[in-house]
Design an enzyme around this catalytic site. Structure first.
Site, short mmCIF file in Angstrom:
data_model
loop_
_atom_site.label_atom_id
_atom_site.label_comp_id
_atom_site.label_asym_id
_atom_site.label_seq_id
_atom_site.Cartn_x
_atom_site.Cartn_y
_atom_site.Cartn_z
N CYS A 77 0.79 -46.26 2.54
CA CYS A 77 0.00 -45.69 1.44
C CYS A 77 0.77 -45.78 0.14
O CYS A 77 1.93 -45.33 0.06
CB CYS A 77 -0.34 -44.23 1.75
SG CYS A 77 -1.21 -43.40 0.40
N CYS A 85 1.60 -38.30 -3.99
CA CYS A 85 0.97 -37.30 -3.14
C CYS A 85 2.02 -36.61 -2.28
O CYS A 85 2.92 -37.25 -1.73
CB CYS A 85 -0.09 -37.97 -2.27
SG CYS A 85 -0.78 -36.90 -1.00
N CYS A 88 2.04 -36.52 2.83
CA CYS A 88 2.74 -37.25 3.89
C CYS A 88 4.22 -37.33 3.55
O CYS A 88 4.61 -37.94 2.55
CB CYS A 88 2.17 -38.66 4.05
SG CYS A 88 0.52 -38.71 4.78
N CYS A 162 -7.38 -41.79 1.24
CA CYS A 162 -6.32 -41.13 2.00
C CYS A 162 -6.27 -41.80 3.37
O CYS A 162 -7.22 -41.69 4.15
CB CYS A 162 -6.60 -39.64 2.14
SG CYS A 162 -5.43 -38.79 3.24
N GLN A 219 -8.67 -27.40 14.83
CA GLN A 219 -7.56 -28.36 14.79
C GLN A 219 -7.99 -29.64 14.08
O GLN A 219 -9.09 -30.15 14.30
CB GLN A 219 -7.08 -28.67 16.20
CG GLN A 219 -6.37 -27.53 16.89
CD GLN A 219 -5.01 -27.24 16.28
OE1 GLN A 219 -4.38 -28.10 15.68
NE2 GLN A 219 -4.54 -26.01 16.45
N TYR A 248 -5.20 -13.78 17.39
CA TYR A 248 -5.48 -14.74 16.34
C TYR A 248 -6.36 -15.85 16.93
O TYR A 248 -6.10 -17.04 16.76
CB TYR A 248 -4.21 -15.34 15.75
CG TYR A 248 -3.13 -14.33 15.40
CD1 TYR A 248 -3.12 -13.67 14.18
CD2 TYR A 248 -2.11 -14.03 16.31
CE1 TYR A 248 -2.13 -12.74 13.86
CE2 TYR A 248 -1.12 -13.11 16.01
CZ TYR A 248 -1.13 -12.47 14.79
OH TYR A 248 -0.15 -11.54 14.48
N GLU A 269 -9.67 -11.57 16.29
CA GLU A 269 -9.67 -12.44 15.11
C GLU A 269 -10.08 -11.63 13.89
O GLU A 269 -11.06 -10.88 13.93
CB GLU A 269 -10.64 -13.61 15.30
CG GLU A 269 -10.87 -14.46 14.08
CD GLU A 269 -9.58 -15.04 13.50
OE1 GLU A 269 -9.38 -14.88 12.28
OE2 GLU A 269 -8.78 -15.62 14.27
N ASP A 312 -1.41 -17.26 18.82
CA ASP A 312 -1.61 -18.44 17.97
C ASP A 312 -1.68 -17.98 16.52
O ASP A 312 -2.72 -18.08 15.87
CB ASP A 312 -2.89 -19.16 18.38
CG ASP A 312 -3.10 -20.46 17.62
OD1 ASP A 312 -2.15 -20.95 17.00
OD2 ASP A 312 -4.25 -20.97 17.62
N CYS A 339 2.47 -23.59 14.70
CA CYS A 339 2.41 -24.73 13.79
C CYS A 339 3.59 -24.76 12.84
O CYS A 339 3.71 -25.68 12.03
CB CYS A 339 1.10 -24.72 13.00
SG CYS A 339 0.89 -23.26 11.96
#
Length: 388
Positions: A77, A85, A88, A162, A219, A248, A269, A312, A339
């Protein structure tokens, strides 16, 4: 303090690059000062331009490579570059090197923040490095052009494409028109739906079809939902009739997986649209109860003891209060889906303080070309931790 040789932002330094660190950069040193360098690889010799000056450390971008790593490849890219950007971080790294980078960061965070010395390999997901991102939120600049943000900045980089976006998103005319909104959300779902802005889409995971508002979390990698749900089930090995908390829980992915294995699940949640989506999509599962509340506030009111817990949490982690409340409910096992490796490591450290152990760890490359990595850890009371 800043070394006298550094005059400020824009200064160029010749550096030998060290190991990767959490956040998409490598660590180098200049006159004893730590420098966090983006667009570089471990072992490289680079010219880096200072982008931020702080007390005790600098941030910089590698603008010229003097001695390249064997793992360096051309970034596909044109926007994945210094002053481009910020999405990434790792397009300049070969696929195996990207996964090794992420594994090194997970190991370092666990060792430093949790006192856990363990090995981990980051597993690739199907589909390759490009065209995987099924949800892209573009930011709109003052001229109405949609684009992506620079690293650690609110400045919008207008782009014409993108490359990590799903092909169906790349085909949308979003980047060729002007917008009055501050941002534009796009979705290309696993069921073949495409949406811009508002509306609903269908997703397919754990043998079910889901109907979700565009702005409800799901996801972003097409295979991630099934991969992570399988990992949670494999690690927890739920038995019919066991009770479980899905904390969560979002739209109910893990609750559905646990219920399919015979568990009775309470999903918690706090985001109203996500809780509503869970109620709608899990209405056919009588053994799932959805509670709309903040996890840290509702834990004392949940029926206990409980057999299993799925954690989570958001990127900031669960925190000491939640971890200690979970431990107090006396589950036989906790599956922690993370994450962010730093937040995960901090929470693992809290579990260890109260006698729990991280007995198994899996990591997945759910976000190719970026520094992000998804981990699923199994924690048990008094368990034996794996060693390197």
């Amino acid at each position: 303090m800043v070394p006298p040789s550094v005059t400020g932002v824009g200064e160029r330094l010749e550096l030998t690059v060290g190991p990767p660190a959490h956040g998409g950069h490598c660590v180098a040193r200049s006159d004893g000062m730590v420098v966090f360098v983006r667009h570089a690889l471990p072992g490289e010799r680079v010219v880096a331009e200072v982008t931020e000056v702080h007390r005790g450390y600098l941030r910089a971008d590698a603008v010229r490579v003097l001695e390249a790593s064997a793992d360096r490849v051309p970034a596909p890219c044109p926007y994945a570059r210094p002053d481009g950007c910020g999405g990434c971080d790792l397009q300049h790294a070969a696929p195996a090197a990207q996964r090794a980078w992420k594994a090194a960061v997970v190991r370092e965070q666990l060792a430093r923040l949790a006192g856990v010395d363990t090995d981990v390999a980051v597993r690739a997901l199907p589909g390759g490095l490009l065209g995987w991102r099924s949800r892209v939120r573009y930011t709109v600049d003052a001229a109405g052009r949609a684009g992506l943000l620079k690293h650690r900045s609110h400045e919008v980089v207008p782009v014409d494409r993108c490359l990590i976006a799903h092909p169906a998103i790349q085909a949308l005319p979003v980047l060729a028109q002007t917008w009055a909104e501050d941002s534009v959300s796009t979705v290309a779902s696993s069921a073949g739906d495409v949406a811009v802005g508002q509306g609903t889409v269908r997703e397919r995971a754990v043998g079910r079809e889901w109907t979700l508002p565009v702005d409800v979390f799901w996801q972003v990698h097409p295979d991630a939902a099934d991969v992570l749900a399988r990992a949670v089930l494999d690690l927890l090995a739920p038995r019919p009739g066991e009770t479980a908390w899905d904390l969560y829980g979002g739209a109910g992915l893990f609750a559905a997986a646990l219920a399919s294995a015979g568990a009775r699940v309470t999903l918690v949640e706090s985001v109203p649209p996500a809780a509503a989506a869970a109620r709608f999509n899990l209405a056919d599962l009588p053994d799932v109860e959805v509670v709309e509340a903040r996890v840290e506030r509702v834990l004392r009111r949940l029926a206990r003891p409980v057999d299993l817990v799925v954690l989570d949490p958001p990127r900031s982690g669960a925190g000491a209060g939640v971890v200690r409340a979970v431990v107090a409910a006396q589950p036989r096992a906790v599956a922690y889906v993370a994450c962010d490796p730093a937040a995960f490591a901090r929470d693992v450290g809290i579990f260890r303080e109260v006698g729990w152990r991280l007995v198994e760890l899996r990591a997945y490359d759910c976000f190719p070309m970026t520094h992000h990595v998804e981990c699923v850890g199994l924690l048990t009371p008094g368990g034996v931790e794996p060693r390197r």
